[in-house]
Design a protein around this motif. Structure first.
Motif, PDB file in Angstrom:
ATOM      1  N   GLY A  46       0.801  -1.222   0.000  1.00 57.85           N
ATOM      2  CA  GLY A  46       0.000   0.000   0.000  1.00 57.85           C
ATOM      3  C   GLY A  46       0.829   1.264   0.000  1.00 57.85           C
ATOM      4  O   GLY A  46       1.789   1.402  -0.748  1.00 57.85           O
ATOM      5  N   MET A  52       0.127   4.734  -4.421  1.00 59.88           N
ATOM      6  CA  MET A  52      -1.309   5.056  -4.406  1.00 59.88           C
ATOM      7  C   MET A  52      -1.530   6.251  -5.315  1.00 59.88           C
ATOM      8  O   MET A  52      -0.621   6.862  -5.786  1.00 59.88           O
ATOM      9  CB  MET A  52      -1.743   5.385  -2.971  1.00 59.88           C
ATOM     10  CG  MET A  52      -1.179   4.427  -1.935  1.00 59.88           C
ATOM     11  SD  MET A  52      -1.655   2.720  -2.272  1.00 59.88           S
ATOM     12  CE  MET A  52      -3.077   2.602  -1.238  1.00 59.88           C
ATOM     13  N   VAL A 122      -8.335   1.067  -3.569  1.00 60.42           N
ATOM     14  CA  VAL A 122      -6.995   0.819  -2.997  1.00 60.42           C
ATOM     15  C   VAL A 122      -6.616   1.928  -2.010  1.00 60.42           C
ATOM     16  O   VAL A 122      -6.158   1.669  -0.902  1.00 60.42           O
ATOM     17  CB  VAL A 122      -5.939   0.728  -4.131  1.00 60.42           C
ATOM     18  CG1 VAL A 122      -4.532   0.832  -3.557  1.00 60.42           C
ATOM     19  CG2 VAL A 122      -6.096  -0.588  -4.888  1.00 60.42           C
ATOM     20  N   ASP A 123      -6.907   3.170  -2.404  1.00 60.20           N
ATOM     21  CA  ASP A 123      -6.485   4.312  -1.562  1.00 60.20           C
ATOM     22  C   ASP A 123      -7.167   4.272  -0.201  1.00 60.20           C
ATOM     23  O   ASP A 123      -6.660   4.837   0.765  1.00 60.20           O
ATOM     24  CB  ASP A 123      -6.856   5.637  -2.250  1.00 60.20           C
ATOM     25  CG  ASP A 123      -6.215   5.750  -3.628  1.00 60.20           C
ATOM     26  OD1 ASP A 123      -6.500   6.720  -4.343  1.00 60.20           O
ATOM     27  OD2 ASP A 123      -5.429   4.836  -3.962  1.00 60.20           O
ATOM     28  N   ASN A 125      -8.111   1.386   1.270  1.00 60.07           N
ATOM     29  CA  ASN A 125      -7.810   0.088   1.876  1.00 60.07           C
ATOM     30  C   ASN A 125      -9.000  -0.861   1.937  1.00 60.07           C
ATOM     31  O   ASN A 125      -9.177  -1.587   2.925  1.00 60.07           O
ATOM     32  CB  ASN A 125      -7.208   0.288   3.280  1.00 60.07           C
ATOM     33  CG  ASN A 125      -6.357  -0.919   3.677  1.00 60.07           C
ATOM     34  OD1 ASN A 125      -6.075  -1.764   2.817  1.00 60.07           O
ATOM     35  ND2 ASN A 125      -5.997  -1.009   4.945  1.00 60.07           N
TER      36      ASN A 125
END
Ligand code: P6P
Length: 335
Positions: A46, A52, A122-123, A125
């Motif tokens: 991450g 990101m 994704v950013d 989580n």
């Protein structure tokens, strides 16, 4: 717990079911699995590795590409272009077909994939995934693979799978003989069979849809959701629950684990679009998996696996999951 069957052992046994499969199929799947392990590692790091955010580019869908979209696409290409099992690849992140470079041998399969589905999550989580589909290369395509070679109805798929980068990294696969789930054991770097013969309950009380689009839905979907919301006192006579993760892989996995219906229907928001999800690398592989697990998958008007594709990035409406619930929605489209 598990009996320790590794995915490699499982695939070799599975390959025996596939007509005309040589070691090619096993070796191709192993290269795909390697790409998934590398992507799992990158995704799970991450923000620690600063990938990101936006890549500052757009894909063919006109969607802003996340850096990870581009990175994971590259991982898939590098892991699968060299071994001689593929004639070409296609991806959500590439406008056109990616022919195998001249310095590598070409093979008899085509690979089409969405390297990081749900990447906008994704950013924040939330689980994301990879979706892939393996097709046979028809006739002449080994020398001149064109987009046309990929335009096969979903029933032609040899294999389909998804990886879910969640609290654990899982890989779920079918090659036409049921659906099996594997969990990545990071200590040994191997996927272990943890969910043999996954099946979807025929009934459910849980639906998944992006309710913010409600005003754009067609009447059959409006009716279905209204009845679900009416609960016990309504025509369905039972209360429903709702989920929306905005990550198709996470939704489909939940449905494989406990049932449910997932809908991204045709809506009038953008009449030029037949739906949001893409046929070749989202709807078809997920439909193959869902049907093999005893579920159903439809556009509302036809079985998704029967749709004749007319473009690499074609979109379709998707209504998939617990068989009896999908058939209810289909019946409303007929009324
Ligand atoms: P919305 C992710 O971008 C995706 O392609 C699927 O994984 C997901 O189900 C859907 O789009 C979410 O769409 O409109 O709710 O953001």
């Amino acid at each position: 717990m598990h009996n320790g069957t590794t995915i490699t052992q499982f695939i070799i046994e599975e390959q025996r079911h596939i007509q005309g499969a040589s070691g090619d199929f096993t070796s191709l799947l192993n290269d795909i699995i390697t790409a998934i392990k590398v992507i799992s590692n990158v995704v799970n790091k991450g923000a620690l590795i600063g990938v990101m955010g936006s890549a500052g580019s757009e894909n063919v869908q006109g969607e802003t590409q996340k850096e990870l979209d581009v990175i994971t696409n590259e991982i898939f290409i590098k892991s699968n272009e060299w071994a001689g099992h593929l004639a070409a690849m296609a991806s959500e992140e590439m406008d056109d077909v990616y022919p195998i470079p001249a310095q590598y041998p070409r093979g008899k399969y085509l690979l089409v994939f969405d390297p990081l589905d749900g990447s906008s999550n994704v950013d924040v989580n939330i689980s994301v995934g990879t979706i892939f589909s393996i097709l046979r290369c028809p006739g002449e395509c080994a020398t001149h693979p064109s987009a046309q070679a990929f335009l096969q109805p979903g029933v032609q798929q040899v294999c389909a799978g998804y990886a879910l980068y969640g609290s654990s990294t899982m890989l779920v696969l079918t090659s036409g003989h049921g659906v099996n789930g594997f969990t990545l054991d990071r200590d040994i770097g191997e996927f272990i069979l943890t969910h043999p013969n996954m099946t979807i309950p025929a009934d459910t009380k849980e639906f998944a849809i992006n309710a913010s689009n409600q005003r754009f839905w067609e009447p059959p979907v409006q009716r279905y959701v209204e009845e679900a919301l009416a609960g016990k006192t309504g025509p369905r006579g039972k209360d429903f629950n709702m989920r929306w993760v905005a990550s198709m892989v996470a939704e489909v996995h939940r449905i494989l684990m406990r049932g449910g219906i997932f809908m991204y229907p045709k809506d009038t928001k953008d009449p030029a679009k037949a739906g949001k999800l893409r046929l070749l690398y989202e709807a078809n592989p997920m439909s193959f998996i869902v049907e093999q697990a005893g579920g159903a998958s439809s556009t509302g008007r036809e079985r998704i696996l029967d749709v004749q594709p007319d473009g690499l990035h074609q979109r379709v409406p998707v209504i998939l999951g617990s068989k009896n619930e999908v058939e209810t929605v289909i019946s409303y489209h007929k009324d």
